[in-house]
Design an enzyme around this catalytic site. Structure first.
Site, PDB file in Angstrom:
ATOM      1  N   CYS A  44      10.012 -52.263 -12.153  1.00  0.00           N
ATOM      2  CA  CYS A  44       9.930 -50.798 -12.002  1.00  0.00           C
ATOM      3  C   CYS A  44       8.494 -50.336 -11.809  1.00  0.00           C
ATOM      4  O   CYS A  44       8.191 -49.589 -10.884  1.00  0.00           O
ATOM      5  CB  CYS A  44      10.554 -50.125 -13.223  1.00  0.00           C
ATOM      6  N   CYS A  49      10.403 -49.025  -8.604  1.00  0.00           N
ATOM      7  CA  CYS A  49      10.535 -47.559  -8.665  1.00  0.00           C
ATOM      8  C   CYS A  49       9.216 -46.792  -8.508  1.00  0.00           C
ATOM      9  O   CYS A  49       9.127 -45.858  -7.713  1.00  0.00           O
ATOM     10  CB  CYS A  49      11.142 -47.138 -10.003  1.00  0.00           C
ATOM     11  N   LYS A  52       7.204 -47.436  -5.216  1.00  0.00           N
ATOM     12  CA  LYS A  52       8.103 -46.894  -4.166  1.00  0.00           C
ATOM     13  C   LYS A  52       8.024 -45.378  -4.116  1.00  0.00           C
ATOM     14  O   LYS A  52       7.901 -44.783  -3.051  1.00  0.00           O
ATOM     15  CB  LYS A  52       9.529 -47.378  -4.443  1.00  0.00           C
ATOM     16  N   TYR A 181      20.202 -49.000  -1.436  1.00  0.00           N
ATOM     17  CA  TYR A 181      19.117 -48.152  -1.923  1.00  0.00           C
ATOM     18  C   TYR A 181      17.798 -48.485  -1.219  1.00  0.00           C
ATOM     19  O   TYR A 181      17.118 -47.616  -0.696  1.00  0.00           O
ATOM     20  CB  TYR A 181      18.855 -48.424  -3.409  1.00  0.00           C
ATOM     21  N   GLU A 185      15.626 -46.240   1.460  1.00  0.00           N
ATOM     22  CA  GLU A 185      14.373 -45.688   0.929  1.00  0.00           C
ATOM     23  C   GLU A 185      13.184 -46.124   1.785  1.00  0.00           C
ATOM     24  O   GLU A 185      12.331 -45.311   2.157  1.00  0.00           O
ATOM     25  CB  GLU A 185      14.178 -46.125  -0.526  1.00  0.00           C
ATOM     26  N   HIS A 440      18.087 -17.376  -8.578  1.00  0.00           N
ATOM     27  CA  HIS A 440      17.976 -17.005  -7.175  1.00  0.00           C
ATOM     28  C   HIS A 440      16.526 -16.724  -6.802  1.00  0.00           C
ATOM     29  O   HIS A 440      15.808 -16.151  -7.604  1.00  0.00           O
ATOM     30  CB  HIS A 440      18.836 -15.759  -6.940  1.00  0.00           C
ATOM     31  N   GLU A 445      21.419 -22.993  -7.026  1.00  0.00           N
ATOM     32  CA  GLU A 445      22.381 -21.942  -7.379  1.00  0.00           C
ATOM     33  C   GLU A 445      23.724 -22.178  -6.706  1.00  0.00           C
ATOM     34  O   GLU A 445      24.763 -21.722  -7.179  1.00  0.00           O
ATOM     35  CB  GLU A 445      21.828 -20.550  -7.037  1.00  0.00           C
TER      36      GLU A 445
HETATM   37  P1  NDP Z   1      22.035 -53.001  -2.708  1.00  0.00           P
HETATM   38  O1  NDP Z   1      22.985 -53.885  -3.379  1.00  0.00           O
HETATM   39  O2  NDP Z   1      22.008 -51.539  -3.040  1.00  0.00           O
HETATM   40  O3  NDP Z   1      22.216 -53.122  -1.133  1.00  0.00           O
HETATM   41  C1  NDP Z   1      22.184 -54.364  -0.489  1.00  0.00           C
HETATM   42  C2  NDP Z   1      22.502 -54.121   0.963  1.00  0.00           C
HETATM   43  O4  NDP Z   1      22.364 -55.330   1.684  1.00  0.00           O
HETATM   44  C3  NDP Z   1      23.921 -53.644   1.166  1.00  0.00           C
HETATM   45  O5  NDP Z   1      23.903 -52.667   2.183  1.00  0.00           O
HETATM   46  C4  NDP Z   1      24.634 -54.918   1.601  1.00  0.00           C
HETATM   47  O6  NDP Z   1      25.741 -54.705   2.433  1.00  0.00           O
HETATM   48  C5  NDP Z   1      23.558 -55.604   2.415  1.00  0.00           C
HETATM   49  N1  NDP Z   1      23.754 -57.044   2.484  1.00  0.00           N
HETATM   50  C6  NDP Z   1      23.990 -57.899   1.466  1.00  0.00           C
HETATM   51  N2  NDP Z   1      24.109 -59.156   1.936  1.00  0.00           N
HETATM   52  C7  NDP Z   1      23.929 -59.101   3.264  1.00  0.00           C
HETATM   53  C8  NDP Z   1      23.941 -60.060   4.298  1.00  0.00           C
HETATM   54  N3  NDP Z   1      24.155 -61.352   4.043  1.00  0.00           N
HETATM   55  N4  NDP Z   1      23.738 -59.638   5.564  1.00  0.00           N
HETATM   56  C9  NDP Z   1      23.544 -58.343   5.828  1.00  0.00           C
HETATM   57  N5  NDP Z   1      23.508 -57.373   4.894  1.00  0.00           N
HETATM   58  C10 NDP Z   1      23.710 -57.751   3.630  1.00  0.00           C
HETATM   59  O7  NDP Z   1      20.621 -53.684  -2.939  1.00  0.00           O
HETATM   60  P2  NDP Z   1      19.154 -53.176  -2.775  1.00  0.00           P
HETATM   61  O8  NDP Z   1      18.385 -54.402  -2.458  1.00  0.00           O
HETATM   62  O9  NDP Z   1      19.040 -52.012  -1.877  1.00  0.00           O
HETATM   63  O10 NDP Z   1      18.815 -52.706  -4.265  1.00  0.00           O
HETATM   64  C11 NDP Z   1      19.118 -53.540  -5.374  1.00  0.00           C
HETATM   65  C12 NDP Z   1      19.478 -52.725  -6.571  1.00  0.00           C
HETATM   66  O11 NDP Z   1      18.292 -52.194  -7.129  1.00  0.00           O
HETATM   67  C13 NDP Z   1      20.344 -51.521  -6.296  1.00  0.00           C
HETATM   68  O12 NDP Z   1      21.704 -51.798  -6.262  1.00  0.00           O
HETATM   69  C14 NDP Z   1      19.986 -50.606  -7.424  1.00  0.00           C
HETATM   70  O13 NDP Z   1      20.792 -50.930  -8.527  1.00  0.00           O
HETATM   71  C15 NDP Z   1      18.543 -50.926  -7.690  1.00  0.00           C
HETATM   72  N6  NDP Z   1      17.656 -49.932  -7.072  1.00  0.00           N
HETATM   73  C16 NDP Z   1      17.707 -48.647  -7.497  1.00  0.00           C
HETATM   74  C17 NDP Z   1      16.905 -47.696  -6.934  1.00  0.00           C
HETATM   75  C18 NDP Z   1      16.983 -46.289  -7.382  1.00  0.00           C
HETATM   76  O14 NDP Z   1      17.528 -46.031  -8.449  1.00  0.00           O
HETATM   77  N7  NDP Z   1      16.477 -45.319  -6.603  1.00  0.00           N
HETATM   78  C19 NDP Z   1      15.963 -48.036  -5.861  1.00  0.00           C
HETATM   79  C20 NDP Z   1      16.020 -49.416  -5.476  1.00  0.00           C
HETATM   80  C21 NDP Z   1      16.827 -50.310  -6.065  1.00  0.00           C
HETATM   81  P3  NDP Z   1      27.207 -54.363   1.843  1.00  0.00           P
HETATM   82  O15 NDP Z   1      27.112 -52.975   1.334  1.00  0.00           O
HETATM   83  O16 NDP Z   1      28.071 -54.506   3.041  1.00  0.00           O
HETATM   84  O17 NDP Z   1      27.471 -55.366   0.781  1.00  0.00           O
END
Ligand code: NDP
Length: 461
Positions: A44, A49, A52, A181, A185, A440, A445
């Site tokens: 984080c 976080c 980022k 995410y 982002e 407002h 709101e």
């Molecule tokens: P996520 O699990 O959110 O997303 C992973 C993405 O990668 C999905 O779109 C997934 O597709 C895709 N994917 C997975 N495997 C493959 C593959 N083999 N080929 C192509 N695409 C693939 O992971 P992130 O890395 O974005 O983030 C990890 C975690 O970290 C989040 O789930 C969250 O819990 C946390 N996080 C939170 C944040 C916040 O609170 N603002 C910010 C950043 C991270 P599909 O959906 O089809 O499986």
């Protein structure tokens, strides 16, 4: 403490969860050590976080400048200097890491710089230091790490979010793989900084698992910000050429770019921890298996945060740490309640959500759901050419009239959702929301003035 151990508690990993558990327990008079192989603060603070959010804020300035012109401001030679920003960000991250370290010290926690490996259920070795310590109880809080498909030809040319925080120069073009995410982002960050940005996702729309209206709305809005979104596509290979990289897709498309970033998920950090030696089992997904109180299959070992892959969010890891401490050291068994945890995606525009999606509510509310949706142009954009729209959606249990889901896409959505989460967590009804007088003129709101029920979901994907 039993006198046969060096410590009452040994924590592996000084991220958000591990630090909280270590400090609370040491402040309670126990002898505590925490081992960290990288920098104190964890994902984080060091490579997640916090940096980022600084990148998002740097990037959003470009949008603010566009709006400012509509209000009569003009800027000559406004330009962004990546190295200046990187340096300022790194100074702040070092300051925060220093505060974490100092707070551990103030609480009386011994900080051990090094990689900890379990030798048995009570013994930890610090790799390369010829140091072995024993502890009555051990807490594993090693977090997660980025995952990318290693079998993809040319994947060695792709970076993950870890490197994205330290790119030596801002690329002219970037291609981001994934639709979660991190992908949305970073797509927003780079596009706002003027990088030609393409997002490639295998599914039908970004942010799988979020409300369908949110997904459809966000995809439209990020395209308005200039991000090229390619959906339903898989990668075939990445080729290095003398002009950069070429990303070949399975549908035959080839996209030239300078940087390819994979944001295809994160996996629990369990490699080479010696879990087997201590009797700590993994679940089918490769995360440490824990019960509701975060206890692993070994009686004296607990695990919290992303390494358990329950709900991978910093505040959740911190709450799991507090529950662990109360349960184990205060004789007050507690487990974290994962219901109605609000979350934010710092895309541009950002997303804030809490509670059930419409689809989830339709599944779980026997008498059906009432849905209220509004889409509008924020007042802030009145003097600009921007046609950016905000989405706000309330999902209400038709029987109890409780608001069970709130979904916002738009400026300050993450700030609004923190407060909306109180009402959702408290189980307040739509009538109680409506009895709350509006502030407002604000965007928020709208949340207490939504009148018209929507008959069917309009943005289904
Ligand atoms: P996520 O699990 O959110 O997303 C992973 C993405 O990668 C999905 O779109 C997934 O597709 C895709 N994917 C997975 N495997 C493959 C593959 N083999 N080929 C192509 N695409 C693939 O992971 P992130 O890395 O974005 O983030 C990890 C975690 O970290 C989040 O789930 C969250 O819990 C946390 N996080 C939170 C944040 C916040 O609170 N603002 C910010 C950043 C991270 P599909 O959906 O089809 O499986």
């Amino acid at each position: 403490m039993s006198h046969s151990y060096d410590y009452d508690l040994f924590v592996i990993g000084a991220g958000s969860g591990g630090v909280r558990a270590a400090r609370l327990t040491a402040l309670g008079g126990k002898k505590v050590a925490v081992a960290e192989e990288y920098r104190v603060g964890g994902t984080c603070v060091i490579r997640g976080c916090v940096p980022k959010k600084f990148m998002v804020m740097a990037s959003e300035v470009s949008h603010a400048l566009e709006i400012a012109e509509g209000y009569g401001w003009s800027f000559d030679n406004a330009r962004f200097d990546w190295p200046t920003f990187l340096q300022a960000k790194d100074v702040e991250i070092a300051r925060l890491s220093g505060i974490y370290t100092a707070n551990l010290g103030k609480a009386g926690v011994d900080l051990i710089h090094g990689r900890a490996v379990l030798k048995d259920a009570h013994t930890v070795e610090i790799v390369g230091k010829n140091q072995t310590v024993t502890a009555e109880r051990i807490l594993i809080a090693t977090g997660g790490r980025p995952w990318k498909p290693e079998a993809l030809p040319g994947i060695e040319h792709a970076i993950t979010s870890e490197e994205a925080f330290h790119l030596p120069e801002l690329p002219k073009r970037i291609l981001i793989a994934g639709g979660g995410y991190i992908a949305v982002e970073f797509a927003g960050i780079f596009a706002g900084l003027g990088v030609d940005t393409t997002l490639i996702y295998r599914g039908p729309n970004v942010l799988r698992g979020f409300d369908d209206d949110v997904r459809a709305h966000l995809a439209g809005e990020i395209e308005k910000r200039g991000i090229k979104v390619i959906l339903g596509c898989q990668h075939a290979s990445i080729e290095k050429t003398d002009r950069g990289l070429v990303n070949h897709l399975e549908n035959g498309m080839r996209i030239e770019t300078d940087v390819v970033m994979f944001a295809t998920g994160r996996v629990p950090h369990v490699v080479d921890l010696g879990l087997e030696s201590a009797g700590v089992e993994l679940n089918e997904a490769g995360a440490i298996k824990v019960d509701a109180f975060s206890r692993t299959s070994a009686d004296n070992i607990w695990a919290i945060g992303d390494v358990t892959d329950r709900m991978n969010l910093t505040p959740v890891a911190i709450r799991e740490a507090v529950a662990f401490h109360q349960t184990v050291f205060r004789d007050n068994p507690q487990h974290f309640d994962y219901e109605a945890v609000a979350t934010a995606v710092f895309s541009q525009p950002p997303v804030g959500v809490v509670g059930l999606t419409e689809a989830e509510a339709r599944h779980s509310c026997a008498a059906g759901v009432d849905v209220y949706v509004t889409r509008f142009r924020p007042m802030k954009y009145a003097f600009t050419g921007s046609d950016e729209r905000v989405l706000m959606k309330l999902v209400v249990d038709a029987d109890t009239q409780r608001v069970v889901g709130v979904h916002i896409v738009g400026p300050d959505g993450p700030e609004m959702i923190q407060l909306a989460a109180i009402a959702v967590k408290a189980g307040l009804t739509k009538a109680q929301w409506d009895a709350t007088c509006a502030v407002h003129p604000t965007m928020a709101e709208e949340l207490v003035t939504l009148k018209d029920k929507q008959t069917a979901s309009s943005g289904a994907v």
